[in-house]
Each structure stands twice: as structure tokens, then as C-alpha cells.
Design a protein around this motif. Structure first.
Motif, PDB file in Angstrom:
ATOM      1  N   LEU A  10      40.928  36.235  43.374  1.00  0.00           N
ATOM      2  CA  LEU A  10      40.430  37.437  42.701  1.00  0.00           C
ATOM      3  C   LEU A  10      41.535  38.486  42.559  1.00  0.00           C
ATOM      4  N   ILE A  11      42.287  38.716  43.630  1.00  0.00           N
ATOM      5  CA  ILE A  11      43.380  39.691  43.579  1.00  0.00           C
ATOM      6  C   ILE A  11      44.403  39.304  42.524  1.00  0.00           C
ATOM      7  N   GLU A  12      44.825  38.038  42.543  1.00  0.00           N
ATOM      8  CA  GLU A  12      45.867  37.591  41.623  1.00  0.00           C
ATOM      9  C   GLU A  12      45.377  37.594  40.174  1.00  0.00           C
ATOM     10  N   THR A  13      44.128  37.240  39.962  1.00  0.00           N
ATOM     11  CA  THR A  13      43.598  37.222  38.598  1.00  0.00           C
ATOM     12  C   THR A  13      43.557  38.624  38.011  1.00  0.00           C
ATOM     13  N   ILE A  14      43.102  39.588  38.815  1.00  0.00           N
ATOM     14  CA  ILE A  14      43.060  40.979  38.340  1.00  0.00           C
ATOM     15  C   ILE A  14      44.469  41.527  38.192  1.00  0.00           C
ATOM     16  N   LYS A  19      43.943  44.788  33.649  1.00  0.00           N
ATOM     17  CA  LYS A  19      42.567  45.267  33.609  1.00  0.00           C
ATOM     18  C   LYS A  19      41.708  44.162  33.020  1.00  0.00           C
ATOM     19  N   ILE A  20      40.530  43.964  33.604  1.00  0.00           N
ATOM     20  CA  ILE A  20      39.698  42.850  33.164  1.00  0.00           C
ATOM     21  C   ILE A  20      38.231  43.171  33.425  1.00  0.00           C
ATOM     22  N   SER A  21      37.377  42.707  32.546  1.00  0.00           N
ATOM     23  CA  SER A  21      35.934  42.925  32.705  1.00  0.00           C
ATOM     24  C   SER A  21      35.348  41.888  33.653  1.00  0.00           C
ATOM     25  N   HIS A  22      34.175  42.213  34.205  1.00  0.00           N
ATOM     26  CA  HIS A  22      33.506  41.246  35.065  1.00  0.00           C
ATOM     27  C   HIS A  22      33.151  39.990  34.276  1.00  0.00           C
ATOM     28  N   LYS A  23      32.786  40.151  33.010  1.00  0.00           N
ATOM     29  CA  LYS A  23      32.444  39.004  32.169  1.00  0.00           C
ATOM     30  C   LYS A  23      33.617  38.038  32.052  1.00  0.00           C
ATOM     31  N   ASP A  24      34.827  38.590  31.811  1.00  0.00           N
ATOM     32  CA  ASP A  24      36.007  37.728  31.688  1.00  0.00           C
ATOM     33  C   ASP A  24      36.387  37.112  33.030  1.00  0.00           C
ATOM     34  N   LEU A  25      36.220  37.885  34.112  1.00  0.00           N
ATOM     35  CA  LEU A  25      36.483  37.349  35.449  1.00  0.00           C
ATOM     36  C   LEU A  25      35.574  36.153  35.723  1.00  0.00           C
ATOM     37  N   SER A  54      39.096  45.036  50.298  1.00  0.00           N
ATOM     38  CA  SER A  54      39.464  46.388  50.723  1.00  0.00           C
ATOM     39  C   SER A  54      39.584  46.470  52.233  1.00  0.00           C
ATOM     40  N   ASP A  55      38.651  45.842  52.961  1.00  0.00           N
ATOM     41  CA  ASP A  55      38.658  45.889  54.422  1.00  0.00           C
ATOM     42  C   ASP A  55      39.812  45.082  55.013  1.00  0.00           C
ATOM     43  N   GLN A  56      40.039  43.867  54.492  1.00  0.00           N
ATOM     44  CA  GLN A  56      41.003  42.964  55.102  1.00  0.00           C
ATOM     45  C   GLN A  56      42.432  43.177  54.630  1.00  0.00           C
ATOM     46  N   PHE A  57      42.616  43.525  53.353  1.00  0.00           N
ATOM     47  CA  PHE A  57      43.952  43.654  52.795  1.00  0.00           C
ATOM     48  C   PHE A  57      44.354  45.095  52.510  1.00  0.00           C
ATOM     49  N   GLY A  58      43.381  46.012  52.495  1.00  0.00           N
ATOM     50  CA  GLY A  58      43.692  47.379  52.121  1.00  0.00           C
ATOM     51  C   GLY A  58      43.979  47.526  50.640  1.00  0.00           C
ATOM     52  N   ILE A  59      43.510  46.567  49.834  1.00  0.00           N
ATOM     53  CA  ILE A  59      43.722  46.586  48.382  1.00  0.00           C
ATOM     54  C   ILE A  59      42.430  47.053  47.713  1.00  0.00           C
ATOM     55  N   THR A  60      42.549  48.101  46.917  1.00  0.00           N
ATOM     56  CA  THR A  60      41.376  48.713  46.300  1.00  0.00           C
ATOM     57  C   THR A  60      41.214  48.246  44.859  1.00  0.00           C
ATOM     58  N   ILE A  61      40.065  47.651  44.569  1.00  0.00           N
ATOM     59  CA  ILE A  61      39.718  47.251  43.198  1.00  0.00           C
ATOM     60  C   ILE A  61      38.730  48.278  42.662  1.00  0.00           C
ATOM     61  N   THR A  66      35.585  54.246  31.160  1.00  0.00           N
ATOM     62  CA  THR A  66      35.863  54.621  29.775  1.00  0.00           C
ATOM     63  C   THR A  66      36.588  53.485  29.073  1.00  0.00           C
ATOM     64  N   GLY A  67      36.168  53.202  27.845  1.00  0.00           N
ATOM     65  CA  GLY A  67      36.806  52.128  27.101  1.00  0.00           C
ATOM     66  C   GLY A  67      36.355  50.760  27.541  1.00  0.00           C
ATOM     67  N   GLY A  68      35.192  50.693  28.191  1.00  0.00           N
ATOM     68  CA  GLY A  68      34.704  49.410  28.692  1.00  0.00           C
ATOM     69  C   GLY A  68      34.813  49.363  30.199  1.00  0.00           C
ATOM     70  N   TYR A  69      33.926  48.651  30.831  1.00  0.00           N
ATOM     71  CA  TYR A  69      33.943  48.545  32.278  1.00  0.00           C
ATOM     72  C   TYR A  69      34.993  47.501  32.683  1.00  0.00           C
ATOM     73  N   LEU A  70      36.193  47.992  33.005  1.00  0.00           N
ATOM     74  CA  LEU A  70      37.306  47.102  33.323  1.00  0.00           C
ATOM     75  C   LEU A  70      37.754  47.328  34.762  1.00  0.00           C
TER      76      LEU A  70
END
Length: 300
Positions: A10-14, A19-25, A54-61, A66-70
Motif C-alpha cells: 500500500l505504501i509503495e503503490t501510493i 496521488k491515487i483514488s481508492h477506486k484505483d487502489l 501510521s502506528d507502525q511506520f509513522g507514515i501518514t496517508i 478537492t479535485g477528487g478524493y485522492l
């Protein structure tokens, strides 16, 4: 596929998408049949993974509305500036990629890292709990194995081998190759890591794992001839490496480190593609090593 691999995917794909939509993910996840069993990535699962990352890696998604939910990585600098985190994510990303293409296993070649899967877990557990480890160690030099009680300070990967640095029962700071450990047992004896110990700083002026035996750090200038300058520029020998001159036939690089055994061996590895320009003492050492090598072949 374990949870950590899913989070890494998930991290690498995003990160790759920006920027990517949930649909494309979900569509990308579903297309990756070997990982997803051709099932979509539902929003509830995605949210759980996002919180765990967020808890394990400290990486915030975060989500841009605006402009679509990305979705995007809100703190990419936490990945790029944290060498361990970046290495871990890159390693898992490569593992995931290979896992997606196991049908090509006869055409994907890798080098084995001895010892990593045997004693690394014990060392990390001892470091986390600050417990002394009882090692049975067989060095390449001594004829018989010996035991040592070790306070493990840090581990380091170098040249496809894992090493542990720590203080032994005699009070000496020593480094041990995990591939030479015959047995490692956690003891109940605790130890305190020195407050002023910094692993990165400890190795900051050396190349490899040999420390404290080959002089003080100094400015070293090496010349990379012909096309090898591009290789050295793209994969520096040391974090202190700087390009100071470049022309068609060669490039000069300056480094600040101690001329240890490991560093000299790496320079010899490059043969005629690398030349030591300064200091004169290191140039003389290289000349001596090359002369010794010549003795093996001079009668051919």
C-alpha cells in the motif's frame, strides 16, 4: 502474504502514484491476483491498513478532497530521511515484486546473506530488551570456538553479512560476524546502553566494519577512470563522498574517512579503474598491496 507485506504494498503503490483514488487502489490490488486472490480492497480494510501504517511506520496517508478524493503520503520526508525505514520499505517492496512474479524464479538471481535468518532475531530481541547474550563464536583465525558474554549495541549489514557490535565481558568494544556464531542464547542479565552511544556516528568515518585499528579519519581523493566514474557517482563508496573534478577521461572524488582494511580491500576490488591521488601514505599502501599481488603472477 503477511500483514507487513500488505502494508508495504500500500505504501509503495501510493508513493509511486503520488496521488491515487481508492477506486484505483482497489483496482490495482484486485489485478494483482497472486497477492489479492482477485478480491477488491474494500474501504474498511484500507482504513485499517492506513491506521496500522501510521502506528507502525509513522507514515501518514491523507486524503485530498478537492479535485477528487485522492490519497497521498503526507510526510514522504520521513521515508527519505530515515535510512533504516527506507531500506526496510525498499526491501519489502522488492520482496513483494518478486513474490508477484514467482513464475520467473529461474530467471531472478539473488545473492544469499549468510546468518541473517539464524541469529539476527536473537540479537534484535537482546537489543530491544537490553539483555546480555551468551555467544559461542568460531572466528576465521582461531582454531577453536570460544564463548563470550556480549552487550549488543547495534547490528550492521556489510557485504552481504550481518555483524553485531557490542561490549564483551572484558569491557572491550568488539564486532562479531553473525555467520560465525555457532550458538546465541539470551541471558537474564541486563545491561544499559551508554547514553552517548550513536550507531551511525560510531561508524561515520569508516568504510565497512573494521574500526579503531587503521589510523584517524582524513581527506582521501580517489580518481575513477573512464566510465567507472558514473558507477561511483551513482553509488558512492561513503556518505562523505563528493565529486570535486570531472572530465572526459576521469573524475576525482573526495571522501573523509579512516583508511581501514575494508576500505583498502574495496579499492583493490576496482583494480585499474580506481587510483588513489592522496594522501601519499594511502597511495604508498596501495602500491605495496599491488606489488604483493604482482609477486603471485610475475613468473607466468
Amino acid at each position: 502474504m503477511n500483514q507487513l507485506q500488505k502494508y508495504t504494498w500500500l505504501i509503495e503503490t501510493i508513493r509511486r502514484a503520488g496521488k491515487i483514488s481508492h477506486k484505483d487502489l482497489s483496482a490495482r490490488w484486485e489485478r494483482n491476483a497472486e497477492l489479492s486472490d482477485s478480491k477488491p480492497l474494500c474501504r474498511a480494510t484500507f482504513n485499517r491498513w492506513k491506521d496500522a501504517i501510521s502506528d507502525q511506520f509513522g507514515i501518514t496517508i491523507q486524503c485530498q478532497k478537492t479535485g477528487g478524493y485522492l490519497y497521498f503520503i503526507a510526510n514522504p520526508e520521513d521515508i527519505s530521511q530515515d535510512r533504516l525505514k527506507k531500506w526496510m520499505l525498499d526491501s519489502f517492496a522488492v520482496g513483494n515484486t518478486i513474490g508477484e512474479n514467482l513464475s520467473l524464479k529461474g530467471r531472478i538471481l539473488v545473492d544469499e546473506i549468510p546468518s541473517g535468518r539464524y541469529h539476527l532475531t536473537t540479537m534484535l530481541e537482546a537489543m530491544k530488551e537490553n539483555r546480555v547474550v551468551n555467544l559461542t563464536y568460531k572466528s576465521f583465525i582461531l582454531p577453536e570456538p570460544f564463548t563470550v558474554l556480549l552487550e549488543p549495541y547495534c547490528v550492521k549489514l556489510f557485504d552481504n553479512r550481518w555483524y553485531v557490535l557490542g561490549r564483551n565481558e572484558t569491557g572491550q568494544i568488539r564486532i562479531y560476524g553473525l555467520d560465525r556464531i555457532q550458538n546465541a542464547e539470551l541471558t537474564e542479565k541486563p545491561f544499559k546502553l551508554p547514553k552517548d552511544f550513536d550507531a551511525a556516528d560510531y561508524f561515520s568515518t569508516v568504510f565497512g566494519i573494521v574500526i579503531g585499528h587503521d589510523g584517524e579519519p582524513e581527506k582521501i581523493v580517489i580518481r575513477a577512470h573512464n566510465s567507472h566514474k558514473h558507477y561511483l557517482n551513482s553509488l558512492p563508496l561513503h556518505h562523505s563522498q563528493q565529486l570535486i573534478a570531472d572530465c572526459d577521461k576521469y573524475a576525482d572524488f573526495e571522501l573523509y574517512l579512516a583508511p581501514t582494511y575494508d576500505f583498502i580491500m574495496r579499492l583493490l576490488h576496482y583494480g585499474s579503474m580506481i587510483e588513489v591521488i592522496s594522501p601519499a601514505s594511502l597511495r604508498k599502501t596501495m602500491k605495496g598491496k599491488i606489488s604483493d599481488m604482482y609477486q603471485f603472477y610475475k613468473n607466468d
